[in-house]
Scaffold this motif. Structure first.
Motif, short mmCIF file in Angstrom:
data_model
loop_
_atom_site.label_atom_id
_atom_site.label_comp_id
_atom_site.label_asym_id
_atom_site.label_seq_id
_atom_site.Cartn_x
_atom_site.Cartn_y
_atom_site.Cartn_z
N LEU A 20 0.75 -1.24 -0.05
CA LEU A 20 -0.11 0.11 -0.05
C LEU A 20 1.01 1.53 -0.01
CD1 LEU A 20 -2.97 -0.61 2.43
CD2 LEU A 20 -3.19 -0.09 -0.11
N ARG A 21 1.91 1.20 0.76
CA ARG A 21 2.56 2.55 0.84
C ARG A 21 3.48 2.89 -0.16
NH1 ARG A 21 -1.04 4.11 2.23
NH2 ARG A 21 -1.89 3.90 4.20
N LEU A 22 3.96 1.81 -1.14
CA LEU A 22 4.55 1.95 -2.30
C LEU A 22 3.79 2.48 -3.17
CD1 LEU A 22 7.13 -1.20 -2.23
CD2 LEU A 22 7.69 1.30 -1.60
N ALA A 23 2.56 2.06 -3.25
CA ALA A 23 1.69 2.36 -4.39
C ALA A 23 1.07 3.82 -3.81
CB ALA A 23 0.58 1.24 -4.60
N HIS A 24 0.89 4.03 -2.78
CA HIS A 24 0.28 5.27 -2.41
C HIS A 24 1.03 5.77 -1.10
CE1 HIS A 24 -2.87 4.64 -4.85
NE2 HIS A 24 -3.45 3.01 -4.25
N ARG A 171 13.34 -11.41 16.54
CA ARG A 171 14.81 -10.88 16.16
C ARG A 171 14.97 -9.66 15.89
NH1 ARG A 171 18.40 -15.42 16.82
NH2 ARG A 171 17.42 -17.30 16.67
N PHE A 172 13.90 -9.14 15.43
CA PHE A 172 13.66 -7.62 15.09
C PHE A 172 12.36 -7.19 15.34
CE2 PHE A 172 16.77 -9.06 11.70
CZ PHE A 172 17.62 -8.40 12.20
N ASP A 173 12.21 -5.85 15.95
CA ASP A 173 11.02 -5.05 16.26
C ASP A 173 10.43 -4.91 14.83
OD1 ASP A 173 8.99 -3.15 16.61
OD2 ASP A 173 10.01 -2.49 18.40
N PRO A 174 9.01 -5.17 14.67
CA PRO A 174 8.23 -4.90 13.51
C PRO A 174 8.48 -3.65 13.02
CG PRO A 174 7.04 -6.45 14.86
CD PRO A 174 8.15 -5.94 15.57
N HIS A 175 8.43 -2.89 13.73
CA HIS A 175 8.60 -1.10 13.37
C HIS A 175 9.80 -1.14 12.65
CE1 HIS A 175 5.68 -0.50 16.81
NE2 HIS A 175 5.42 0.50 16.16
N ARG A 176 10.92 -1.67 12.87
CA ARG A 176 12.24 -1.56 12.20
C ARG A 176 11.99 -2.21 10.92
NH1 ARG A 176 16.56 -0.04 14.71
NH2 ARG A 176 17.36 0.57 12.75
N LEU A 177 11.49 -3.67 10.91
CA LEU A 177 11.24 -4.21 9.88
C LEU A 177 10.55 -3.65 8.53
CD1 LEU A 177 10.74 -8.11 10.56
CD2 LEU A 177 12.65 -7.11 9.23
N ALA A 178 9.38 -3.11 9.25
CA ALA A 178 8.51 -2.09 8.14
C ALA A 178 9.53 -1.00 7.44
CB ALA A 178 7.49 -1.66 8.92
N GLU A 179 10.35 -0.24 8.16
CA GLU A 179 11.13 0.62 7.62
C GLU A 179 12.14 -0.17 6.68
OE1 GLU A 179 13.39 2.66 10.67
OE2 GLU A 179 11.28 3.36 11.75
N LEU A 181 11.77 -2.71 4.94
CA LEU A 181 11.27 -3.20 3.73
C LEU A 181 10.95 -1.91 2.57
CD1 LEU A 181 9.05 -6.03 5.48
CD2 LEU A 181 11.18 -6.20 4.08
N LEU A 182 10.38 -1.09 3.40
CA LEU A 182 9.98 0.02 2.27
C LEU A 182 11.01 0.71 1.82
CD1 LEU A 182 7.14 1.41 5.09
CD2 LEU A 182 6.92 0.89 2.79
N ASP A 183 12.22 0.97 2.68
CA ASP A 183 13.39 1.37 2.04
C ASP A 183 13.85 0.71 0.92
OD1 ASP A 183 13.22 3.45 3.68
OD2 ASP A 183 14.84 2.70 5.33
N PHE A 188 13.65 -8.58 -3.56
CA PHE A 188 15.09 -9.04 -3.86
C PHE A 188 16.14 -8.22 -3.40
CE2 PHE A 188 12.35 -11.02 -7.17
CZ PHE A 188 12.59 -12.66 -6.65
N ALA A 189 15.64 -7.00 -3.49
CA ALA A 189 16.87 -5.69 -2.89
C ALA A 189 17.02 -5.98 -1.35
CB ALA A 189 16.38 -4.46 -3.30
N PHE A 190 15.88 -6.27 -0.67
CA PHE A 190 15.93 -6.34 0.71
C PHE A 190 16.73 -7.79 1.02
CE2 PHE A 190 14.41 -8.39 4.52
CZ PHE A 190 14.68 -7.75 5.61
N ILE A 191 16.60 -8.76 0.18
CA ILE A 191 17.08 -10.04 0.37
C ILE A 191 18.90 -9.76 0.51
CG2 ILE A 191 17.77 -12.24 -0.30
CD1 ILE A 191 14.78 -12.48 -1.31
#
Length: 326
Positions: A20-24, A171-179, A181-183, A188-191
């Motif tokens: 959603l946030r990449l699209a909007h 392992r990681f706070d979901p708040h940080r993971l969201a950041e 992933l969005l970045d 594939f870039a995240f991997i």
């Protein structure tokens, strides 16, 4: 006017948010937590004309918070696939709710966006233990077998990370993971971007190896139940372990009970038989703090003295030939 994004911290909730946030794109206050932190709308203080997007948390479990926000004049967009009960009819509510067993929130968002961020929908579906729909989307995107396998591993690792009694178990706070992933914008870039995906993948492998040493405490032709110890690894791996058992043994229902931190009962993950993925939510809703969806559900806190009652109900619920009783 303020915006809030309220999402489950598991793979499905994270991937729905990223789509959603990449699209909007829009700045927002993000509200999330461990997978079983369900009553997330209680944390939102929105007022007239604020925008609230809710992803992958049960409407039924958030009904009071939803009605409070609607009464305050907020505009709410709601995507979910868990048991919802009656969906309120309100001009300020745009609800996308589908409880079919082969649907998850990432797939609902993919449908809403007409596939604009489909790679993330594939990750979310794999993470939510829906390999068939995920594989179909991967084929439609002309992904290679290696690319599809990489997205599956990422989805399972993201889902694994959300299980725990508190953020300290993860392992990681979901708040940080969201950041992160969005970045990354692209899975594939995240991997390939750093250590985060590696830490999750290696942690999952290590924890699963420990889980596989545990023998079932109860087993029949139609069901099996496992009791994991009071340890961070056990709470982290419970959901993915349940998913893997369901895929490997599709004729049985599976229950994974994890001892809560410092004792005080159990957390329960239930998977209906993959061959007939129905009835998990109906079983879990018999117990206080239970809920979920027809194929996969859970109980946040099962008291110690309710263990035998749960095991008996679980065995009986799935004892009928072909699947769960109605």
């Amino acid at each position: 006017m303020n915006s809030f994004d309220v999402f489950n911290g598991d793979a499905d909730g994270l991937c729905a948010l990223v789509q959603l946030r990449l699209a909007h794109p829009r700045p927002s206050v993000r509200v999330t937590g461990v997978k079983r932190a369900i009553a997330l709308l209680d944390r939102v203080e929105a007022t007239r004309d604020d925008r609230v997007t809710v992803l992958d948390v049960s409407l039924d479990r958030n009904r009071a918070g939803l009605e409070r926000l609607l009464a305050a004049g907020a505009w709410i967009e709601y995507f979910d696939h868990h048991h919802a009960g009656a969906v309120p009819a309100h001009d300020h509510l745009d609800a996308h709710v589908d409880t079919a067993p082969d649907v998850c929130t990432s797939l609902l968002v993919d449908r809403h966006l007409s596939g604009a961020q489909r790679l993330w929908a594939i990750v979310g579906a794999f993470g939510d233990n829906l390999p068939e729909p995920a594989a179909r989307l991967a084929s439609a995107c002309a992904l290679s077998a290696a690319e599809t396998a990489a997205l599956r591993r990422l989805g399972e690792a993201l889902n694994y990370n959300a299980y725990g009694e508190s953020i300290a178990d993860l392992r990681f706070d979901p708040h940080r993971l969201a950041e992160w992933l969005l970045d990354s914008r692209d899975p594939f870039a995240f991997i390939g971007s750093g250590d985060h995906a590696r830490v999750l993948s290696e942690g999952l492998a290590d924890d699963l190896a420990l889980a596989r040493t545990v023998a079932p405490i109860a087993q029949s032709a139609r069901s099996s139940a496992y009791l994991l110890p009071d340890a961070g690894w056990a709470r982290r791996v419970s959901g993915v372990f349940a998913n893997q058992l369901a895929l490997a043994d599709p004729q049985r229902a599976h229950a994974i009970l994890s001892v809560r931190a410092r004792g005080h009962g159990y957390t329960v993950s239930v998977r209906a038989p993959k061959a007939r993925p129905l009835g998990a939510d109906a079983l879990c809703r018999r117990f206080e703090s239970g809920g979920g969806r027809s194929a996969a559900a859970g109980i946040n806190h099962l008291p110690e003295d309710a263990l035998d009652a749960f095991l008996g109900a679980f065995r009986a619920h799935f004892a009928a030939e072909g699947g769960a009783k109605d």
